[in-house]
Write an enzyme that holds these catalytic residues in place. Structure first.
Site, PDB file in Angstrom:
ATOM      1  N   GLY A 146      34.414  51.814 -50.091  1.00  0.00           N
ATOM      2  CA  GLY A 146      35.113  50.895 -49.178  1.00  0.00           C
ATOM      3  C   GLY A 146      35.715  49.813 -50.046  1.00  0.00           C
ATOM      4  O   GLY A 146      36.370  50.096 -51.038  1.00  0.00           O
ATOM      5  N   GLU A 147      35.426  48.579 -49.701  1.00  0.00           N
ATOM      6  CA  GLU A 147      35.941  47.451 -50.481  1.00  0.00           C
ATOM      7  C   GLU A 147      34.726  46.664 -50.986  1.00  0.00           C
ATOM      8  O   GLU A 147      34.028  46.024 -50.199  1.00  0.00           O
ATOM      9  CB  GLU A 147      36.867  46.616 -49.583  1.00  0.00           C
ATOM     10  CG  GLU A 147      37.408  45.378 -50.216  1.00  0.00           C
ATOM     11  CD  GLU A 147      38.077  45.623 -51.569  1.00  0.00           C
ATOM     12  OE1 GLU A 147      38.883  46.563 -51.703  1.00  0.00           O
ATOM     13  OE2 GLU A 147      37.770  44.854 -52.508  1.00  0.00           O
ATOM     14  N   SER A 148      34.503  46.741 -52.283  1.00  0.00           N
ATOM     15  CA  SER A 148      33.248  46.182 -52.813  1.00  0.00           C
ATOM     16  C   SER A 148      33.126  44.676 -52.611  1.00  0.00           C
ATOM     17  O   SER A 148      32.024  44.171 -52.410  1.00  0.00           O
ATOM     18  CB  SER A 148      33.095  46.527 -54.296  1.00  0.00           C
ATOM     19  OG  SER A 148      34.194  46.053 -55.035  1.00  0.00           O
ATOM     20  N   CYS A 198      31.981  55.263 -55.263  1.00  0.00           N
ATOM     21  CA  CYS A 198      33.141  54.378 -55.425  1.00  0.00           C
ATOM     22  C   CYS A 198      32.732  52.898 -55.304  1.00  0.00           C
ATOM     23  O   CYS A 198      32.062  52.409 -56.202  1.00  0.00           O
ATOM     24  CB  CYS A 198      34.235  54.794 -54.448  1.00  0.00           C
ATOM     25  SG  CYS A 198      35.858  54.303 -55.022  1.00  0.00           S
ATOM     26  N   ARG A 239      36.833  47.565 -61.651  1.00  0.00           N
ATOM     27  CA  ARG A 239      37.410  47.824 -60.327  1.00  0.00           C
ATOM     28  C   ARG A 239      38.889  48.205 -60.446  1.00  0.00           C
ATOM     29  O   ARG A 239      39.596  47.738 -61.315  1.00  0.00           O
ATOM     30  CB  ARG A 239      37.288  46.584 -59.439  1.00  0.00           C
ATOM     31  CG  ARG A 239      35.858  46.173 -59.160  1.00  0.00           C
ATOM     32  CD  ARG A 239      35.803  45.010 -58.162  1.00  0.00           C
ATOM     33  NE  ARG A 239      36.515  45.344 -56.945  1.00  0.00           N
ATOM     34  CZ  ARG A 239      37.411  44.548 -56.362  1.00  0.00           C
ATOM     35  NH1 ARG A 239      37.703  43.377 -56.867  1.00  0.00           N
ATOM     36  NH2 ARG A 239      38.023  44.944 -55.263  1.00  0.00           N
ATOM     37  N   ILE A 276      40.064  57.205 -54.750  1.00  0.00           N
ATOM     38  CA  ILE A 276      40.871  56.267 -53.961  1.00  0.00           C
ATOM     39  C   ILE A 276      40.668  54.854 -54.520  1.00  0.00           C
ATOM     40  O   ILE A 276      39.566  54.315 -54.434  1.00  0.00           O
ATOM     41  CB  ILE A 276      40.466  56.293 -52.468  1.00  0.00           C
ATOM     42  CG1 ILE A 276      40.569  57.715 -51.913  1.00  0.00           C
ATOM     43  CG2 ILE A 276      41.320  55.324 -51.659  1.00  0.00           C
ATOM     44  CD1 ILE A 276      39.977  57.889 -50.524  1.00  0.00           C
ATOM     45  N   ARG A 277      41.709  54.285 -55.078  1.00  0.00           N
ATOM     46  CA  ARG A 277      41.591  52.972 -55.745  1.00  0.00           C
ATOM     47  C   ARG A 277      40.273  52.934 -56.526  1.00  0.00           C
ATOM     48  O   ARG A 277      39.466  52.018 -56.402  1.00  0.00           O
ATOM     49  CB  ARG A 277      41.635  51.826 -54.725  1.00  0.00           C
ATOM     50  CG  ARG A 277      43.047  51.510 -54.253  1.00  0.00           C
ATOM     51  CD  ARG A 277      43.104  50.258 -53.423  1.00  0.00           C
ATOM     52  NE  ARG A 277      42.098  50.274 -52.375  1.00  0.00           N
ATOM     53  CZ  ARG A 277      41.160  49.356 -52.205  1.00  0.00           C
ATOM     54  NH1 ARG A 277      41.099  48.315 -53.004  1.00  0.00           N
ATOM     55  NH2 ARG A 277      40.299  49.461 -51.235  1.00  0.00           N
ATOM     56  N   HIS A 299      34.895  60.130 -53.986  1.00  0.00           N
ATOM     57  CA  HIS A 299      34.370  60.201 -52.606  1.00  0.00           C
ATOM     58  C   HIS A 299      33.935  61.620 -52.231  1.00  0.00           C
ATOM     59  O   HIS A 299      34.745  62.389 -51.708  1.00  0.00           O
ATOM     60  CB  HIS A 299      35.466  59.756 -51.625  1.00  0.00           C
ATOM     61  CG  HIS A 299      35.745  58.295 -51.666  1.00  0.00           C
ATOM     62  ND1 HIS A 299      35.166  57.404 -50.779  1.00  0.00           N
ATOM     63  CD2 HIS A 299      36.528  57.567 -52.481  1.00  0.00           C
ATOM     64  CE1 HIS A 299      35.590  56.189 -51.059  1.00  0.00           C
ATOM     65  NE2 HIS A 299      36.420  56.252 -52.084  1.00  0.00           N
ATOM     66  N   GLU A 337      32.242  62.575 -49.791  1.00  0.00           N
ATOM     67  CA  GLU A 337      32.080  62.730 -48.336  1.00  0.00           C
ATOM     68  C   GLU A 337      33.385  63.146 -47.659  1.00  0.00           C
ATOM     69  O   GLU A 337      33.421  63.404 -46.478  1.00  0.00           O
ATOM     70  CB  GLU A 337      31.536  61.426 -47.721  1.00  0.00           C
ATOM     71  CG  GLU A 337      32.509  60.253 -47.633  1.00  0.00           C
ATOM     72  CD  GLU A 337      32.828  59.594 -48.975  1.00  0.00           C
ATOM     73  OE1 GLU A 337      32.346  60.079 -50.024  1.00  0.00           O
ATOM     74  OE2 GLU A 337      33.592  58.617 -48.963  1.00  0.00           O
TER      75      GLU A 337
END
Ligand code: GLN
Length: 193
Positions: free
Chosen positions: A50-52, A82, A109, A136-137, A171, A173
């Site tokens: 997600g967004e750490s 991630c 990051r 993803i990023r 990822h 999942e």
């Protein structure tokens, strides 16, 4: 056996569904972990991507950090994907996110650029084999520290394991391929409670 999915932000439901799919085969049950009391009775924990920076902030306020660290230090398997790998790391190089220092990796990051620079690559994972990895990023593991590198891409580690802590920069999942979750679940099952 209960597998907690940290439900703070990010792709929580995809991990939840993946663990639910494996219920019959391994007798595991996914549990949403939103607050301290949800950590009770879990035998393993997944920290989704997600967004750490967001996960770090909310997690800090939740009062769960110390308990997660304590459980991990006493042997509970934890898998971070991630942003989850960033949260588990020992050095993020970013003052907005302090890792839990549960795995001795140094991680950077957004090392591959912005959302548009996301990509899918086949990686080779020790003990698993070829796997379609969705980045993803993604962050980059700049140094594995004391962790074993179980998969690399272009010379950089993308999946590492240090004792009971498993971290990857992609990822697993999102592809419908459950082998990484099965690898983690096998680790949970073989850990004495
Ligand atoms: N770039 C994100 C971060 O730094 C991680 C991206 C992801 O989890 N897909 O938190």
């Amino acid at each position: 056996m209960k597998i907690g999915i940290l439900n703070v932000q990010g792709d929580v439901s995809e991990h939840f569904q993946m663990v639910r799919r494996l219920h019959q085969k391994y007798g595991v049950e996914p549990v949403n972990v939103k607050e301290l009391k949800d950590l009770k009775d879990i035998s393993g924990l997944i920290i989704p991507g997600g967004e750490s920076t967001v996960i770090y902030k909310i997690l800090g306020k939740s009062g769960m950090v110390d308990r997660i660290i304590e459980m991990a230090k006493s042997g509970m398997p934890v898998m971070g994907t991630c942003a989850g790998a960033i949260i588990l790391s020992s050095d993020t190089g970013d003052s907005r996110v302090t890792g839990m220092n549960l795995i001795s990796i140094t991680i950077k990051r957004n090392a591959y650029g912005r959302q548009i620079n996301s990509f899918i690559k086949t990686v080779d994972i020790n003990g698993i084999g070829k796997f379609q990895a969705v980045f993803i990023r993604a962050p980059e593991i700049e140094s594995p520290g004391r962790a074993d590198v179980i998969s690399s891409l272009d010379g950089s580690p993308v999946m590492v394991r240090e004792k009971n802590i498993l971290a990857m920069t992609f990822h697993p999942e999102l592809t419908g391929d459950s082998r990484i979750h099965e690898y983690f679940i096998s680790q949970v099952i073989s850990t004495p409670s």
